[in-house]
Design a protein around this motif. Structure first.
Motif, mmCIF file in Angstrom:
data_model
loop_
_atom_site.group_PDB
_atom_site.id
_atom_site.type_symbol
_atom_site.label_atom_id
_atom_site.label_comp_id
_atom_site.label_asym_id
_atom_site.label_seq_id
_atom_site.Cartn_x
_atom_site.Cartn_y
_atom_site.Cartn_z
ATOM 1 N N LEU A 337 0.856 -1.176 -0.063
ATOM 2 C CA LEU A 337 0.129 -0.097 -0.014
ATOM 3 C C LEU A 337 0.917 1.287 -0.127
ATOM 4 O O LEU A 337 1.550 1.450 1.069
ATOM 5 N N SER A 338 0.679 1.953 -0.927
ATOM 6 C CA SER A 338 1.411 3.462 -0.991
ATOM 7 C C SER A 338 0.733 4.451 -0.480
ATOM 8 O O SER A 338 1.228 5.482 0.299
ATOM 9 N N SER A 339 -0.605 4.672 -0.684
ATOM 10 C CA SER A 339 -1.225 5.925 -0.250
ATOM 11 C C SER A 339 -2.771 5.322 -0.041
ATOM 12 O O SER A 339 -3.314 4.562 -0.645
ATOM 13 N N LEU A 340 -3.335 6.064 0.997
ATOM 14 C CA LEU A 340 -4.957 6.030 1.087
ATOM 15 C C LEU A 340 -5.307 7.275 1.209
ATOM 16 O O LEU A 340 -4.905 8.040 2.075
ATOM 17 N N THR A 341 -6.610 7.350 0.268
ATOM 18 C CA THR A 341 -7.170 8.828 0.374
ATOM 19 C C THR A 341 -8.590 8.947 0.458
ATOM 20 O O THR A 341 -9.233 7.933 0.188
ATOM 21 N N ARG A 342 -9.034 9.856 1.185
ATOM 22 C CA ARG A 342 -10.414 9.988 1.654
ATOM 23 C C ARG A 342 -10.808 11.341 1.463
ATOM 24 O O ARG A 342 -10.315 12.374 2.027
ATOM 25 N N SER A 343 -11.772 11.424 0.484
ATOM 26 C CA SER A 343 -12.364 12.873 0.155
ATOM 27 C C SER A 343 -11.137 13.844 -0.251
ATOM 28 O O SER A 343 -10.988 14.940 0.130
ATOM 29 N N GLN A 344 -10.055 13.284 -1.054
ATOM 30 C CA GLN A 344 -9.058 14.064 -1.499
ATOM 31 C C GLN A 344 -8.099 14.227 -0.524
ATOM 32 O O GLN A 344 -7.051 15.103 -0.610
ATOM 33 N N ILE A 345 -8.202 13.738 0.742
ATOM 34 C CA ILE A 345 -7.291 14.101 1.959
ATOM 35 C C ILE A 345 -6.333 12.731 2.354
ATOM 36 O O ILE A 345 -7.168 11.605 2.163
ATOM 37 N N GLN A 346 -5.082 12.807 2.360
ATOM 38 C CA GLN A 346 -4.231 11.887 2.429
ATOM 39 C C GLN A 346 -4.444 11.200 3.844
ATOM 40 O O GLN A 346 -4.430 11.981 4.784
ATOM 41 N N MET A 347 -4.752 9.845 4.024
ATOM 42 C CA MET A 347 -4.779 9.345 5.354
ATOM 43 C C MET A 347 -3.652 8.819 5.882
ATOM 44 O O MET A 347 -2.801 8.236 5.042
ATOM 45 N N PRO A 348 -3.611 8.498 7.188
ATOM 46 C CA PRO A 348 -2.267 7.694 7.667
ATOM 47 C C PRO A 348 -2.303 6.260 7.035
ATOM 48 O O PRO A 348 -3.291 5.721 7.313
ATOM 49 N N LEU A 515 -12.591 20.048 13.607
ATOM 50 C CA LEU A 515 -12.940 21.530 13.674
ATOM 51 C C LEU A 515 -12.752 22.286 12.442
ATOM 52 O O LEU A 515 -13.594 22.935 11.799
ATOM 53 N N THR A 516 -11.458 22.170 11.895
ATOM 54 C CA THR A 516 -11.092 22.606 10.694
ATOM 55 C C THR A 516 -11.657 22.220 9.558
ATOM 56 O O THR A 516 -12.160 22.902 8.436
ATOM 57 N N GLY A 517 -12.152 20.677 9.586
ATOM 58 C CA GLY A 517 -13.157 20.294 8.437
ATOM 59 C C GLY A 517 -14.597 20.787 8.643
ATOM 60 O O GLY A 517 -15.035 21.056 7.510
ATOM 61 N N ALA A 518 -14.925 20.895 9.810
ATOM 62 C CA ALA A 518 -16.349 21.613 9.772
ATOM 63 C C ALA A 518 -16.309 23.042 9.372
ATOM 64 O O ALA A 518 -17.418 23.591 9.020
ATOM 65 N N MET A 519 -15.164 23.671 9.486
ATOM 66 C CA MET A 519 -15.090 25.116 8.821
ATOM 67 C C MET A 519 -14.487 25.003 7.343
ATOM 68 O O MET A 519 -14.116 26.007 6.930
ATOM 69 N N THR A 520 -14.332 23.893 6.892
ATOM 70 C CA THR A 520 -14.006 23.637 5.418
ATOM 71 C C THR A 520 -12.616 24.344 5.187
ATOM 72 O O THR A 520 -12.477 24.956 4.113
ATOM 73 N N SER A 521 -11.588 24.497 6.166
ATOM 74 C CA SER A 521 -10.385 25.144 5.854
ATOM 75 C C SER A 521 -9.334 24.220 5.899
ATOM 76 O O SER A 521 -8.884 23.826 6.806
ATOM 77 N N THR A 522 -8.969 23.809 4.465
ATOM 78 C CA THR A 522 -7.905 22.795 4.350
ATOM 79 C C THR A 522 -6.499 23.538 4.835
ATOM 80 O O THR A 522 -5.720 22.824 5.372
ATOM 81 N N GLY A 540 -9.861 13.397 11.427
ATOM 82 C CA GLY A 540 -10.896 14.108 11.984
ATOM 83 C C GLY A 540 -11.526 15.109 10.704
ATOM 84 O O GLY A 540 -12.667 15.194 10.722
ATOM 85 N N TYR A 541 -10.510 15.617 10.136
ATOM 86 C CA TYR A 541 -10.906 16.619 8.940
ATOM 87 C C TYR A 541 -11.835 15.873 7.891
ATOM 88 O O TYR A 541 -12.972 16.343 7.618
ATOM 89 N N ALA A 542 -11.323 14.685 7.619
ATOM 90 C CA ALA A 542 -12.258 13.861 6.530
ATOM 91 C C ALA A 542 -13.260 13.408 7.124
ATOM 92 O O ALA A 542 -14.630 13.271 6.393
ATOM 93 N N GLY A 543 -13.684 13.317 8.604
ATOM 94 C CA GLY A 543 -14.730 13.155 8.921
ATOM 95 C C GLY A 543 -15.845 14.147 9.173
ATOM 96 O O GLY A 543 -17.173 13.852 8.958
ATOM 97 N N THR A 544 -15.512 15.450 8.999
ATOM 98 C CA THR A 544 -16.689 16.353 9.098
ATOM 99 C C THR A 544 -16.695 17.232 7.830
ATOM 100 O O THR A 544 -17.565 17.768 7.605
ATOM 101 N N TYR A 545 -15.556 17.069 6.979
ATOM 102 C CA TYR A 545 -15.414 18.046 5.700
ATOM 103 C C TYR A 545 -16.598 17.797 4.835
ATOM 104 O O TYR A 545 -17.253 18.862 4.372
ATOM 105 N N ALA A 546 -16.872 16.630 4.455
ATOM 106 C CA ALA A 546 -17.954 16.318 3.524
ATOM 107 C C ALA A 546 -19.456 16.947 3.828
ATOM 108 O O ALA A 546 -20.035 17.420 3.192
ATOM 109 N N LEU A 547 -19.592 16.613 5.134
ATOM 110 C CA LEU A 547 -20.876 16.956 5.592
ATOM 111 C C LEU A 547 -21.046 18.486 5.693
ATOM 112 O O LEU A 547 -22.115 18.961 5.328
ATOM 113 N N ALA A 548 -20.103 19.078 6.152
ATOM 114 C CA ALA A 548 -19.823 20.464 6.429
ATOM 115 C C ALA A 548 -20.222 21.151 5.047
ATOM 116 O O ALA A 548 -20.965 22.240 5.007
#
Length: 562
Positions: A337-348, A515-522, A540-548
Motif C-alpha cells: 500500500l502506497s497511499s490511502l485517500t479519503r475525500s481528496q485527503i491523505q490518510m495515515p 473543527l477545521t473540517g467543519a469550517m472547510t479550511s484545508t 478528523g478533518y475527513a470525518g466532518t468536511y464532506a457533511l460540512a
C-alpha cells in the motif's frame, strides 16, 4: 500600432477572466511567515481590483463556474455521507451539526442586533468561515427567485451585497483562522503532539516519526524434491511447519510440467513441482529452511512476474469499517500500500487506520495478487484519460431540474434551488460511483479541474460584482462587518472545541482536525498537522468536511431567505 489595453480588456471578458486567475494564482501562493491567503483569496483580490474599475463578466461564465463547483462538491461528498455514521461517525455528525448551528445562530443574532440586511449576513457567514459553498447557496437563492427582493432593491444589488460582505470578511476568515488555530492549543495548554501519539497508540496508528514500510519483495523459484510433501495441500504443508495459512500469499504461481497453476490453500503438491515465491529477503531465508525445497532454480515461466500498480476504490462491505491490519494487504495478499485517500485527503497508512467506503488506495504488487486483493476490497479504477461525460452532464441536468421543484405551503414557495438540486444530484452520483466504480468514471485530474476551475470562475464573478461597491462598503459598513467577521470566525471554533472535548470526549488532535473540517479550511488543517507532528488530525478533518460542505450550502440559502 498602438494598443489600448484598457479597451482591449473591456472588450474581451475571457481575457479578463484568465488574467485574474493567473495573477490570483501568483498572489495566492505568496507566503508571509508561513501564512498565505490561497489561490481563492488571490483570485478574489484581483477580481475586486478589476471590478473597481468597472470590468464586467458575462453572467453565463459565473453560472457555469457555480454549476461545475457545487455539483463537484456533492460528487466528492457522496461516498462519505454514510461513512460519518460509522465508528467515530456519530460524533463527527453531531460536531458538524453543532458547528453549523452555532455559526448560523451567531450570524443571525449579530444581524438582528446591528440591523444588518440578510444579504450582508449571508456574505458575512460565507467570508468568516471561508466557505464558498455558503456563498454559492446564498447567491443562487437570489438568482433562482427563492428570496423576496425588498422594495427599492434588485436581485443584482443583493448579490453585490453578499459579495461585498464576503470580500470584507474573507481575509480574516483565512489568515485569522490560521493564526487562531496556531495559538489556541498553547492558550488552552493542549499538547497536540502528545494527544496525537496517544490516539495513535490507541488505534494502532504508526507515528509519522516511526518508519512504517515493508521491505520490497523479490521473486525466486524453488523445486519440490521431498516425497513427504507429495500429496499434501499447501495448507497442510504450511501448518506442518508452523506457518499461517495466510502466508500462502507468497506462493503466487506453481508449474507442473508445462502447466502453470494458481496456488490455492487446497492445491495438492506433487514431486517435481516448481513454485514461484514473491516475498521479502527474510521470508526467502525462512523458505530455505523448509525441507523438501531445493535451492533457487531458474525458470522463465515462473520468474517472469508482471508487477503492476492499481488504484482501488473500496466498495466491498467485507472490507468497509475494518482497520488496515485486519485487511492484511501485505500479510494476506503480498501487495504493498502506497497511499490511502479519503475525500481528496491523505490518510495515515498505518495498521489502525480504518477503511471506509469510497476510500481510494494506491497498491502495487504482482498482477495475480493484485487481482485477488481487488476482488476483496472493491473494484479497480483503471487508469484512463476518459471521463464519463454522459453521466456528468446527466447528473447536472437532473440537479438543475430538481432545483426547479417547489412546494407551496400557504403563500410561501419552498424549494432547493439550483444549488441544493445540484448538491443533491452530485451526492447521489458520487455515492453510486463509490459503490459501482464502473459507473460515472471521473479521473482525479478531471475532478480537480472541474472543481478548481468552477470555483475560480465563480470567484472571478464574485470579485467583479463586489468591486464596484467595495470602497463605499468599506467606508460605511466595513469596520462593523470586519469586527463581526472576527467574532464569527473565532467563536464557533472556541465553542466547538469545548463541545467536542467535554460533551463528545474527543481526542484533542482529532478534534482540532475535525473543527477545521467543519469550517472547510484545508490550510488550517495543515497548521494543525504541523503542530501535532502527525497526520492524525486528517482523520478528523475527513470525518466532518464532506457533511460540512453540504450543511453550509444549505445554511447560505437559509440565511439569505430570513
Amino acid at each position: 500600432m498602438i494598443i489600448d489595453l484598457a479597451q482591449l480588456f473591456h472588450n474581451n471578458s475571457l481575457l479578463v477572466v484568465f488574467t485574474i486567475i493567473a495573477f490570483g494564482y501568483l498572489i495566492g501562493n505568496i507566503k508571509i511567515a508561513r501564512f498565505e491567503i490561497g489561490v481563492t483569496g488571490g483570485v478574489l483580490l484581483c477580481a475586486l481590483v478589476f471590478g473597481h474599475y468597472n470590468f464586467q463578466l458575462d453572467p453565463i461564465v459565473q453560472s457555469l463556474g457555480f454549476t461545475l463547483f457545487i455539483y463537484s462538491v456533492g460528487w466528492q461528498a457522496g461516498p462519505q455521507i454514510l461513512n460519518v455514521l460509522r465508528l467515530d461517525g456519530p460524533r463527527y455528525l453531531v460536531l458538524t451539526l453543532f458547528m453549523t448551528a452555532v455559526s448560523f445562530s451567531l450570524v443571525f443574532g449579530l444581524a438582528a442586533v446591528i440591523d444588518l440586511p440578510s444579504s450582508y449576513a449571508a456574505g458575512l457567514m460565507a467570508g468568516s468561515l471561508t466557505s464558498t459553498p455558503t456563498l454559492v447557496g446564498a447567491q443562487n437563492a437570489v438568482t433562482s427567485g427563492l428570496v423576496r427582493v425588498p422594495e427599492g432593491a434588485t436581485a443584482r444589488s443583493l448579490i453585490e451585497n453578499i459579495s461585498v460582505a464576503y470580500a470584507i470578511t474573507y481575509i480574516f476568515g483565512t489568515v485569522g483562522l490560521l493564526m487562531v488555530v496556531r495559538i489556541l492549543p498553547s492558550i488552552l495548554r493542549v499538547d497536540l503532539v502528545a494527544a496525537a501519539l496517544q490516539f495513535s497508540k490507541e488505534r494502532g496508528i504508526k507515528s509519522d516519526r516511526e518508519k512504517y514500510r515493508v521491505k520490497r519483495p523479490i521473486l525466486r523459484a524453488y523445486a519440490v524434491d521431498d516425497p513427504d510433501l507429495a500429496g499434501k495441500t499447501f495448507d497442510e504443508i504450511l501448518s506442518r511447519h508452523g506457518a499461517q495459512s495466510a502466508n500462502l500469499r507468497a506462493f503466487y504461481r506453481l508449474k507442473r510440467g508445462s502447466e502453470l497453476i494458481e496456488p490455492r490453500s487446497d492445491t495438492i503438491v506433487e514431486m517435481g513441482d516448481k513454485v514461484a515465491v514473491f516475498a521479502t529477503p527474510e521470508e526467502h531465508a525462512e523458505a530455505h529452511k523448509l525441507p523438501g525445497l531445493t535451492a533457487d532454480i531458474l525458470d522463465e515461466d515462473l520468474i517472469d512476474a508482471e508487477i503492476d500498480v492499481a488504484e482501488i476504490v473500496i466498495t466491498n462491505p467485507a472490507s468497509v469499517g475494518k482497520p488496515l491490519a485486519e485487511i492484511g494487504i501485505y500479510d494476506k495478499f503480498g501487495c504493498f500500500l502506497s497511499s490511502l485517500t479519503r475525500s481528496q485527503i491523505q490518510m495515515p497508512v498505518s495498521p489502525g487506520t480504518v477503511v471506509q467506503r469510497g476510500d481510494v488506495m494506491i497498491v502495487s504488487g504482482e498482477r495475480l495478487a493484485l487481482d485477488r486483493l481487488i476482488a476483496h476490497l472493491g473494484a479497480e479504477d483503471r487508469k484512463a484519460v476518459e471521463t464519463d461525460l454522459l453521466t456528468f452532464a446527466a447528473g447536472i441536468v437532473a440537479g438543475l431540474i430538481i432545483g426547479q421543484i417547489t412546494v407551496k405551503i400557504g403563500s410561501i414557495d419552498i424549494g432547493l434551488g439550483n444549488a441544493g438540486g445540484l448538491l443533491l444530484s452530485g451526492i447521489c452520483v458520487g455515492f453510486l460511483r463509490a459503490n459501482r466504480p464502473t459507473f460515472g468514471r471521473m479521473p482525479a485530474a478531471a475532478r480537480f479541474i472541474f472543481m478548481e476551475l468552477g470555483l475560480l470562475l465563480f470567484m472571478v464573478g464574485v470579485g467583479l460584482n463586489a468591486g464596484g461597491g467595495i470602497v463605499g462598503a468599506l467606508a460605511s459598513l466595513g469596520p462593523i462587518l470586519f469586527a463581526c467577521g472576527v467574532v464569527v470566525t473565532c467563536v464557533p471554533l472556541l465553542v466547538g472545541y469545548a463541545f467536542g472535548r467535554f460533551a463528545l470526549n474527543m481526542n484533542p488532535a482529532l478534534l482540532f482536525g475535525a473543527l477545521t473540517g467543519a469550517m472547510t479550511s484545508t490550510p488550517a488543517l495543515g497548521i494543525v498537522q504541523q503542530a501535532a507532528k502527525s497526520t492524525v488530525p486528517a482523520l478528523g478533518y475527513a470525518g466532518t468536511y464532506a457533511l460540512a460542505n453540504v450543511l453550509l450550502t444549505l445554511a447560505g440559502t437559509a440565511i439569505v431567505m430570513l
